[in-house]
Enzyme design. Sequence first.
Site, PDB file in Angstrom:
ATOM      1  N   ASP A  98     -33.459  32.732  19.024  1.00  0.00           N
ATOM      2  CA  ASP A  98     -34.392  33.674  19.639  1.00  0.00           C
ATOM      3  C   ASP A  98     -35.497  32.967  20.416  1.00  0.00           C
ATOM      4  O   ASP A  98     -35.854  31.812  20.131  1.00  0.00           O
ATOM      5  CB  ASP A  98     -35.039  34.558  18.571  1.00  0.00           C
ATOM      6  N   HIS A 250     -34.324  29.669  15.882  1.00  0.00           N
ATOM      7  CA  HIS A 250     -35.170  29.737  17.075  1.00  0.00           C
ATOM      8  C   HIS A 250     -35.032  28.450  17.882  1.00  0.00           C
ATOM      9  O   HIS A 250     -34.995  27.353  17.311  1.00  0.00           O
ATOM     10  CB  HIS A 250     -36.640  29.936  16.696  1.00  0.00           C
TER      11      HIS A 250
END
Length: 729
Positions: A98, A250
């Site tokens: 993300d 991430h």
Amino acid sequence: MASRSRRRRAANKAPDGSRRRVPMRLLLPMLVLVALMAMLMLRGYVHSEILADHRIQPEAAADRVPEKIIDGGPVIDTRSGRTTSLRLSDHRLVLTFDDGPDPTWTPKVLDVLKEHHAHAVFFVTGTMASRYPDLVKRMVDEGHEVGLHTFNHPDLSFQSKKRIDWELSQNQLAITGAAGIRTSLFRPPYSSFADAMDDKSWPVTEYIGSKGYITVVNNTDSKDWQKSGVDEIIRNATPKDGKGAIVLMHDSGGDRRQTVQALDTFLPMMQEQGYEFDNLTEALGAPSAHTKVAGLDLLKGKAWIFLVSAADNITGGLVVGLAVIGALVIFRFVLMLLLSGVHARRVRRRGFSWGPPVTEPVSVLVPAYNEAKCIENTVRSLMASEHPIEVIVIDDGSSDGTARIVEAMGLPNVRVVRQLNAGKPAALNRGLANARYDIIVMMDGDTVFEPSTVRELVQPFGDPKVGAVAGNAKVGNRDSLIGAWQHIEYVMGFNLDRRMYDILRCMPTIPGAVGAFRRSALERVGGMSDDTLAEDTDITMAMHRDGWRVVYAEKARAWTEAPESVQQLWSQRYRWSYGTMQAIWKHRRALIEGGPSGRFGRVGLPLVSLFMVVAPLLAPLIDVFLVYGLMFGPTEKTIVAWFGVLAVQAVCAAYAFLLDREPLTPLISMPLQQILYRQLMYVVLLQSWITALTGGRLRWQKLRRKGTITAAPNAPVQHRPVMDGRSAG
């Protein structure tokens, strides 16, 4: 010459005979300014701060969320009214990343995935995809899938449908521009597991499904954002009992070193246990989430990426410009403070003199074109002179009776010379040809002298090396706000500068309002030239190149009527700016010449170019970045920096006012002057540059005067019968 001047005046009028309006001349510079501001705002927007994905939301009810969604898998499909969810089969892992792409960590993640022959899904934000399109393209080219993570990462549970549509479309636009595709995958910011769906997030999921998107949450959180160590990240990312999983990681939002290290260990470890690392549609055995884009939609995406790139490049240039103007401001103010103090101490010390006192009569030249409202005050102020003078008023084809007014005054030491309209340089040369004395004082027809002005102005000619003297021009009509701003500019920007340039021996301009010349020096350089629109700057530079000293006489005060409207101020400064550029260009060979000309060329021309052209052109960046900082941060540092610059300017202004023995009250308006006045000067200089670069020719424009400036109150008129009172024509 006369016909050319008439054509110039005619060119400044519209077909109906009225004056052309200033806004037409402002159009191109204003468009440039708006474009720069738009690029800066675009850059600020796509660089806006992205919050971390681990924000904790307050608990909300889940009464309206279907049980099969809460108890279902991490892939939620609400397209076309569906309410279904999917899980991955055993030994299938989909790694999801993300908040990227990040220029530092995303390439490292991609390198590790490539090394271990693994695919993943990258949920990118529009801001990051817009800034780093090459990384999005690399993801697609290497077989990974990309999904939407909104444009700038808001919590959609608290946004309107219009805002949601905008976030999706802009995110999609960035992906299209970067990789030429559309994607049907979406992950909402701040999402978690399916069982965390509540009555605020579920309507958003349904709405997004109606737009054709599949919502992908996760069922295994690596919690890499906690940065708890490589081993802990691997433990959190490992599914239990061989189950399939969608793993949240991430590749942006901070230092992801631990994520990269964990990934390099996690991939081979899980592959040895029989796990496959696929993108989502591979793991589900479904058609690709990517759709090729062509035609107008592709062009829009490419245009968006181009604009963002251009905004970054332009902003980078503006930042360099801000650094340059910061350095110039500090450099100039340090020079002014030091050298103006040196100048004041030198000329004010006890016993100082330029040489033997200058007592012989001088000729005062007053070029006048339609100065009926001002000329009487001008001439009467000269009659109060404490120094013997002759006054020659050169009427340059006036149509308002200027010459008749002077003749009707019947003053014995005043002559009127008439000529057809030929411009100010020609008028001054005509006056020089009619002058009787070896020292020539020049003044404007809208200016008044104090009784001591001429005497103070000519004393430096006691030094035989002095060829010209600049007086102390002051704004007489300073009661209005725009007048007060010009008053600050004259005292600080002109007179403090002249002290500095005097010490450096490279003063660029003898002001037309109050200046004096040695006649022999004028004749050696060919008199006043009409090659430029700044004849005063042109002649001053010629004096330097011919080896003459040009000095500043602080006590030779003259009061001039400054423009009283923005339009008049614009016209005056536009002419000054363009004329200064012309003069610099005309005397450019001084840079490579030897002797006095070379000294001026290598010292004076660079300083004039930096302080009078480059610095004013870049100065508005201080205010532009103030707006930028207030909108996009860091707000506090921006405000402190702006007020720091203002404080430095205020100190210099106060010092200049004290040197000129002026009250400090007008400085109250200085902050507003710095905000508004700078922008006007910027547009003036910008248009001057455009005029110069496009080969345009700026026309002379006569400013409207009110004739409100008078000599010192109650000053007695002293008739000095130096001349016999003849008129010439």
